[in-house]
Each structure stands twice: as structure tokens, then as C-alpha cells.
Write an enzyme that holds these catalytic residues in place. Structure first.
Site, PDB file in Angstrom:
ATOM      1  N   GLU A 162     -50.864 115.406  49.618  1.00 12.13           N
ATOM      2  CA  GLU A 162     -49.437 115.097  49.544  1.00 12.13           C
ATOM      3  C   GLU A 162     -48.904 115.253  48.137  1.00 12.13           C
ATOM      4  OE1 GLU A 162     -49.004 112.370  47.447  1.00 12.13           O
ATOM      5  OE2 GLU A 162     -51.186 112.219  47.426  1.00 12.13           O
ATOM      6  N   GLY A 304     -54.028 112.655  43.737  1.00 16.28           N
ATOM      7  CA  GLY A 304     -53.372 113.065  44.967  1.00 16.28           C
ATOM      8  C   GLY A 304     -53.556 114.562  45.176  1.00 16.28           C
ATOM      9  N   GLU A 305     -52.605 115.178  45.875  1.00 17.55           N
ATOM     10  CA  GLU A 305     -52.610 116.622  46.148  1.00 17.55           C
ATOM     11  C   GLU A 305     -53.713 117.055  47.114  1.00 17.55           C
ATOM     12  OE1 GLU A 305     -52.869 118.898  42.531  1.00 17.55           O
ATOM     13  OE2 GLU A 305     -51.185 117.863  41.580  1.00 17.55           O
ATOM     14  N   GLY A 306     -54.554 116.129  47.565  1.00 17.49           N
ATOM     15  CA  GLY A 306     -55.729 116.521  48.331  1.00 17.49           C
ATOM     16  C   GLY A 306     -56.905 116.861  47.443  1.00 17.49           C
TER      17      GLY A 306
END
Length: 338
Positions: A162, A304-306
Site C-alpha cells: 500500500e 510499507g509498499e509491500g
């Protein structure tokens, strides 16, 4: 295609979750017992291989096509000063993803995963959930369907990530409404706010919980009232992956918080999920416990960001390589097989 055209279609999907293939699970378990090693000596790598066998319905699972799906959204509650960065950064980071310049671009390439980025109405932040629902019913259904659309046929693995400035605040609110507790228990520093900012986040979460205390305590209502578009999209993607029996690696606190309302309604939703890592966000460890997930990695990450899940995907590849590539005792002519 609208995957969840109505609230009832979403509720029905969540209530009717398919299970792993027990025959494939049994076959993979038997194979592990025949490989040239002491039984259990590869620890969780063995468990991962058997897990993937069950969801891929084959004795020797593989990741021929794995995808990282990043969902991006903006939040009205940033007006309360709950983030160290302005909402414009969400748009700027999406451009960075699209140009290949972010950490997740490098990490997904290293893990051999394709990357897709799904921006969701970045020019229309969700509403302030302290004064009303973050999304209308239509907006929430659209976000859920956008997430589901990222789960294309033919995927062997889905990693969810995300991007959304301020989204640790709705994540804390979702988790508190799903599993109990106050803002102080679930709220963390996110991208690095100071003590006063942390106190503001706690107040915002508690105000949101109070504002919606009388609302139906369903997965859909929790997501639409306290979540965000990218968070609802993650929930939709995880649910769609389950319907297609695609294994999922969850990333940090926010992706796990997206699953929290689903798990509160049906705890079986996490059976096709692995927790990629445990982040530095305050509530993530406790949330993983509620979701009954043991993280593969603890690397003090909080991006975050995966990103943490993409790193964990390399552990999964190692597990599957050992499972498929090792010789059995019979094949190697080694004594000790069953």
C-alpha cells in the site's frame, strides 16, 4: 468487471471461503518425509512448501507468476495532522513506483515478481471518519472490486502492499474496532511523527471509534466507515485471492489491518495467507497474534509498499526449490527413507 457489485455479494464471498486441497497437502507432506534430510530439519521451509502445495493443488508447487499489487489512496483524516508528510506525497510516490525508483521496484525485481500499481481516486481523499463514514457504500464496493481485479487468473502468488499518507491512523482504527482496544493500544508513529503527533493520532482514532460505535459491526461497515480506498482494495484482493486459491503474503501493519475486519467476521480468511514480516509499527505484533499468523521475518522494517513481503517471497522461493529439487532417499540411494 465489478467483482463485488453489492454488499451481499461481498458478505456471501466472505462467508463461503474455499479450503486448501487436502490431497495435495498430504502428497507434499509425504514427499517431505522422503527427502534426503532428517524430518523437520528445514523447519518452516517445510511448512511453507506444504502450505503452497495445498493452495496450488499440486505436490510440487512453484511460483511461475507472482505479483506484487500496490494500492494507493488518500485520507481525509490527514487534516488532523496525523502524518509527518502531506497527502501530495502519495501521488508523488505513485509516480516513483511507475518510474521504477522505489524500494519495492528493486525488491520485487529481486524476488522475481511482477509489479502492478493501482491508484484509487488520489484527487478525492476519503472523508474525515471522525464526522462520518470515510466512504459511501458505492465507494467502498468500488475499492473492494478494484482490489479483486488485481488478482488475475494464472497467479501463483500475490503480495499486497500500500501507499497512502496517513493510513496508519485508519489501520489502527480498523484494528481496534475489529479486535477491541483503544487508540493508545494500536496507534504507532507511522512514518515518524513526534510525540504531539502521536497524541493527535490517538485522539483521532478514539473519536472515530466513538462516532461509529452504534454502526453495524460487519466487515463491510467497518471498512467503509474507518478505512480507506487502498485498505478496502487490499481486503478485496485478499478475498478474491482466496476464492481463486492464490496464496497471499501480507506486508506490514496496514495490509494486516485491511484483513482485520474480515478476520473478525470469519477467522478462516487468513488460512491462505503468510505474514511476510513483523514491522516496527507498535500494533503489528499484537495484530499478527489476533490473525494467528507467525511472521517469516523480523528485520525492523517500517516502509510499507509491500517491501517486507517481497523480501519474504525469496524465502518462499527457497522453500519451494528445496521441496521440488531435492532427491528422495530412494532416488539418492541413501538409507533412512520411510
Amino acid at each position: 468487471m465489478t467483482f463485488f457489485p453489492t454488499i451481499q455479494s461481498f458478505d456471501d464471498a466472505l462467508a463461503s471461503l474455499p479450503s486448501a486441497d487436502m490431497r495435495a497437502t498430504a502428497a507434499a507432506t509425504w514427499r517431505q518425509a522422503q527427502l534426503t534430510k532428517p524430518e523437520g530439519s528445514l523447519g518452516r521451509l517445510e511448512e511453507i512448501a506444504i502450505f503452497f502445495a495445498g493452495w496450488q493443488a499440486r505436490e510440487r508447487p512453484a511460483i511461475e507468476r507472482g505479483r506484487v499489487a500496490i494500492f494507493a489512496g488518500n485520507h481525509g483524516i490527514t487534516d488532523h495532522g496525523v502524518s509527518a508528510f502531506p497527502p501530495e506525497v502519495t501521488i508523488e510516490m505513485v509516480r516513483n513506483f511507475e518510474r521504477g525508483g522505489a524500494a519495492i521496484n528493486a525488491l520485487s525485481t529481486a524476488a522475481g515478481l511482477e509489479l502492478t500499481v493501482v491508484p484509487l481516486a488520489l484527487d478525492r481523499p476519503t472523508a474525515d471518519f471522525t464526522t462520518g463514514p470515510a466512504m459511501s457504500e458505492t465507494e467502498c464496493l468500488e475499492a473492494l472490486s478494484a482490489g479483486a481485479a488485481a488478482v488475475e487468473d494464472g497467479l501463483d502468488l500475490l503480495v499486497v502492499g500500500e501507499m497512502g499518507i496517513g493510513n496508519t491512523t485508519p489501520a489502527a482504527a480498523l484494528t481496534a474496532r475489529s479486535f477491541g482496544g483503544t487508540g493508545r493500544y494500536w496507534v504507532g508513529t507511522g512514518t515518524g511523527i513526534d510525540f504531539e503527533g502521536l497524541a493527535r493520532k490517538v485522539r483521532v482514532v478514539d473519536a472515530g471509534l466513538a462516532r461509529h460505535a452504534g454502526a453495524p459491526n460487519t466487515a463491510f461497515e467497518t471498512l467503509r466507515r474507518l478505512g480507506g480506498r487502498e485498505i478496502a482494495a487490499i481486503a478485496g484482493a485478499v478475498l478474491a485471492a482466496r476464492l481463486k486459491r492464490v496464496p497471499v503474503i501480507l506486508d506490514g501493519f496496514i495490509t494486516c489491518a485491511a484483513v482485520a475486519p474480515l478476520a473478525a467476521a470469519n477467522a478462516a480468511i487468513t488460512e491462505h495467507c503468510l505474514a511476510g514480516h513483523c514491522s516496527m509499527e507498535q500494533g503489528h505484533h499484537a495484530l499478527l497474534d489476533r490473525l494467528r499468523l507467525e511472521p517469516l521475518l523480523r528485520l525492523s522494517m517500517r516502509l510499507g509498499e509491500g517491501s517486507g513481503a517481497a523480501v519474504a517471497a525469496q524465502i518462499v522461493r527457497s522453500a519451494l526449490a528445496a521441496h521440488a529439487g531435492m532427491a528422495t532417499f530412494a532416488e539418492a540411494g541413501v538409507s533412512g527413507g520411510q
